[in-house]
Write an enzyme that holds these catalytic residues in place. Structure first.
Site, PDB file in Angstrom:
ATOM      1  N   SER A  99      56.889  54.506  90.198  1.00 26.05           N
ATOM      2  CA  SER A  99      56.765  53.455  89.188  1.00 26.05           C
ATOM      3  C   SER A  99      55.707  52.423  89.547  1.00 26.05           C
ATOM      4  O   SER A  99      55.150  51.775  88.657  1.00 26.05           O
ATOM      5  CB  SER A  99      58.111  52.758  88.988  1.00 26.05           C
ATOM      6  OG  SER A  99      59.052  53.632  88.419  1.00 26.05           O
ATOM      7  N   ASP A 150      60.941  44.581  91.012  1.00 26.33           N
ATOM      8  CA  ASP A 150      60.834  46.028  90.880  1.00 26.33           C
ATOM      9  C   ASP A 150      59.437  46.388  90.371  1.00 26.33           C
ATOM     10  O   ASP A 150      58.700  45.538  89.864  1.00 26.33           O
ATOM     11  CB  ASP A 150      61.912  46.559  89.943  1.00 26.33           C
ATOM     12  CG  ASP A 150      62.291  48.005  90.239  1.00 26.33           C
ATOM     13  OD1 ASP A 150      61.751  48.576  91.208  1.00 26.33           O
ATOM     14  OD2 ASP A 150      63.116  48.562  89.499  1.00 26.33           O
ATOM     15  N   THR A 152      57.727  48.084  87.894  1.00 26.66           N
ATOM     16  CA  THR A 152      57.060  47.909  86.602  1.00 26.66           C
ATOM     17  C   THR A 152      56.769  46.457  86.267  1.00 26.66           C
ATOM     18  O   THR A 152      55.620  46.111  85.960  1.00 26.66           O
ATOM     19  CB  THR A 152      57.848  48.588  85.474  1.00 26.66           C
ATOM     20  OG1 THR A 152      58.102  49.949  85.825  1.00 26.66           O
ATOM     21  CG2 THR A 152      57.086  48.542  84.164  1.00 26.66           C
ATOM     22  N   ASP A 271      65.666  55.162  84.782  1.00 23.34           N
ATOM     23  CA  ASP A 271      65.201  55.743  86.040  1.00 23.34           C
ATOM     24  C   ASP A 271      66.325  55.841  87.068  1.00 23.34           C
ATOM     25  O   ASP A 271      66.494  56.872  87.733  1.00 23.34           O
ATOM     26  CB  ASP A 271      64.061  54.884  86.580  1.00 23.34           C
ATOM     27  CG  ASP A 271      63.537  55.364  87.926  1.00 23.34           C
ATOM     28  OD1 ASP A 271      62.972  56.464  87.973  1.00 23.34           O
ATOM     29  OD2 ASP A 271      63.701  54.633  88.913  1.00 23.34           O
ATOM     30  N   ASP A 313      56.736  55.544  82.285  1.00 23.54           N
ATOM     31  CA  ASP A 313      55.812  55.591  83.409  1.00 23.54           C
ATOM     32  C   ASP A 313      55.780  56.979  84.045  1.00 23.54           C
ATOM     33  O   ASP A 313      54.775  57.409  84.586  1.00 23.54           O
ATOM     34  CB  ASP A 313      56.159  54.530  84.451  1.00 23.54           C
ATOM     35  CG  ASP A 313      57.658  54.472  84.765  1.00 23.54           C
ATOM     36  OD1 ASP A 313      58.421  55.268  84.196  1.00 23.54           O
ATOM     37  OD2 ASP A 313      58.054  53.619  85.583  1.00 23.54           O
ATOM     38  N   HIS A 314      56.907  57.701  83.969  1.00 25.65           N
ATOM     39  CA  HIS A 314      57.046  59.044  84.532  1.00 25.65           C
ATOM     40  C   HIS A 314      58.399  59.591  84.093  1.00 25.65           C
ATOM     41  O   HIS A 314      59.174  58.893  83.428  1.00 25.65           O
ATOM     42  CB  HIS A 314      56.981  59.005  86.068  1.00 25.65           C
ATOM     43  CG  HIS A 314      57.947  58.016  86.675  1.00 25.65           C
ATOM     44  ND1 HIS A 314      59.312  58.226  86.690  1.00 25.65           N
ATOM     45  CD2 HIS A 314      57.750  56.791  87.226  1.00 25.65           C
ATOM     46  CE1 HIS A 314      59.920  57.195  87.235  1.00 25.65           C
ATOM     47  NE2 HIS A 314      58.987  56.294  87.562  1.00 25.65           N
TER      48      HIS A 314
END
Length: 376
Positions: A99, A150, A152, A271, A313-314
């Site tokens: 991330s 975190d 992001t 996530d 993001d993934h």
């Protein structure tokens, strides 16, 4: 004796790995008892773009979205989007990103090293969409369901080669200039090894620091720093409408700027539940995100000058939908990993300028498209 101990250790590790692997392969079945409301929203306005709301589902893939759609009996607010594209997520030094690097690509338009936030591969700070919007006298905001240190949110507000430097990342918030900040991680603001109180420092910079939704709702104008949890925010069943209400409050305050705004909203804990292979709370988090998306779409449609971009993001967990029942809102899924995977992620767009987001492109191109449309 040493050989016997070594054999036993190998046996125990092998057994644990076998159990872990079987857990990854097992089917997980959930059934939703209550549907999440969905409303059809039509786009108004196809010309001027004054505002952008950038919404990120951390770890969210097509499989996550389609599973949630099925669990909600074939309904999602996200389906109001006019266009869909696909973004490649790799970072500069690994095929499977994290991330930090992925958030940096979205926030700055640069691919960087795994675990870095807001910096280039050499560790030099990069300008973010919040920086560029502020330079054009636009208001800016960040709303997340995780701690603010975190990856992001940090990629949009801080700069560090190591995303695990929690106190250093939070210290950067004092100089980021973002107008509306909402999330968790209060202990990193107030209970620091360096003795600083970043919350008090930001109060001195003019930030209002509401401690609950009622106090936040009472604010009529000005900068806001709302940090309500020591770590991440609780799951949706506990926090209720907190993400939606805080996002709508951000829109209310930021839209007072006649020159427009940029707002990033993240559903952060998709996530976490992907890592844990927990399907039920994962779907719960996405449904909460989708309810917020629905309200933002309604607001944007009424405004007519706001583009909404929704992406990830993934992917996390390697989720596959393997069965279920659409009429009953039942889904059966399998996870293939407890980590991230390397699949492309969807990019959804709603509002003026949405047509720019079709096709297959790099995650850094999302930054470039937003930058171009907002004339940053």
């Amino acid at each position: 004796m040493n050989k016997i101990i070594l054999f036993l250790l190998c046996f125990l590790l092998g057994s644990s790995f076998s159990t872990f692997a079987q857990g990854r392969d097992r089917e997980i079945k959930i059934s939703r008892q209550q549907e999440s409301p969905v409303k059809t929203v039509k786009v108004r306005g196809k010309g001027k773009i004054k505002n952008v709301v950038f919404m990120i589902g951390d770890g969210m893939s097509l499989a996550h979205m389609y599973s949630t759609w099925a669990a909600n009996k074939g309904k999602l607010n996200l389906e109001n989007c006019q266009t869909v594209g696909l973004a490649k997520t790799y970072c500069c030094d690994r095929l499977i990103t994290d991330s930090g690097a992925a958030g940096t690509a979205l926030a700055t338009g640069h691919k960087t090293r795994y675990h870095a936030v807001g910096v280039d591969p050499e560790g030099k700070p990069l300008l973010t969409l919040t920086d560029l919007a502020a330079a054009k006298s636009k208001s800016t905001g960040v709303v997340v369901t995780c701690r603010l240190n975190d990856a992001t949110p940090a990629a949009f507000c801080a700069h560090n080669s190591d995303r695990d430097q929690a106190e250093a990342l939070i210290a950067d918030y004092a100089g980021c200039g973002v107008d509306f900040i909402f999330g968790g991680g209060k202990r990193y603001f107030c209970e620091r090894k360096d003795g600083r109180n970043i919350l008090e420092e930001m109060k001195a910079l003019g930030y209002q620091t509401p401690e609950n939704q009622e106090q936040l709702n009472a604010i009529q104008t000005g900068k806001v720093l709302a940090v309500w949890a020591d770590h991440d925010l609780p799951r949706p069943s506990v926090r209720k409408e907190m993400l939606t209400e805080s996002t709508m409050k951000a829109l209310e305050l930021l839209s007072q700027n006649k020159k427009g705004f940029f707002l990033m909203v993240e559903a952060s804990q998709i996530d976490d539940y992907g890592h844990a292979n927990q399907l039920d709370p994962l779907v719960e988090e996405i449904l909460d995100f989708d309810r917020t998306i629905g309200k933002v779409f309604e607001w944007a449609a009424a405004d007519g000058e706001t583009l909404v971009v929704v992406t990830a993001d993934h992917e996390t967990g390697g989720l596959t939908l393997v069965g279920g029942s659409l009429p009953e809102g039942e889904i059966i899924g399998k996870f293939s990993t407890g980590d991230h995977s390397g699949v492309m992620v969807p990019v959804y767009a709603f509002g003026p300028g949405a047509e720019l987001f079709t096709g297959i492109y790099e995650n850094t191109d999302i930054f470039e498209k937003i930058k171009y449309l907002l004339k940053l």
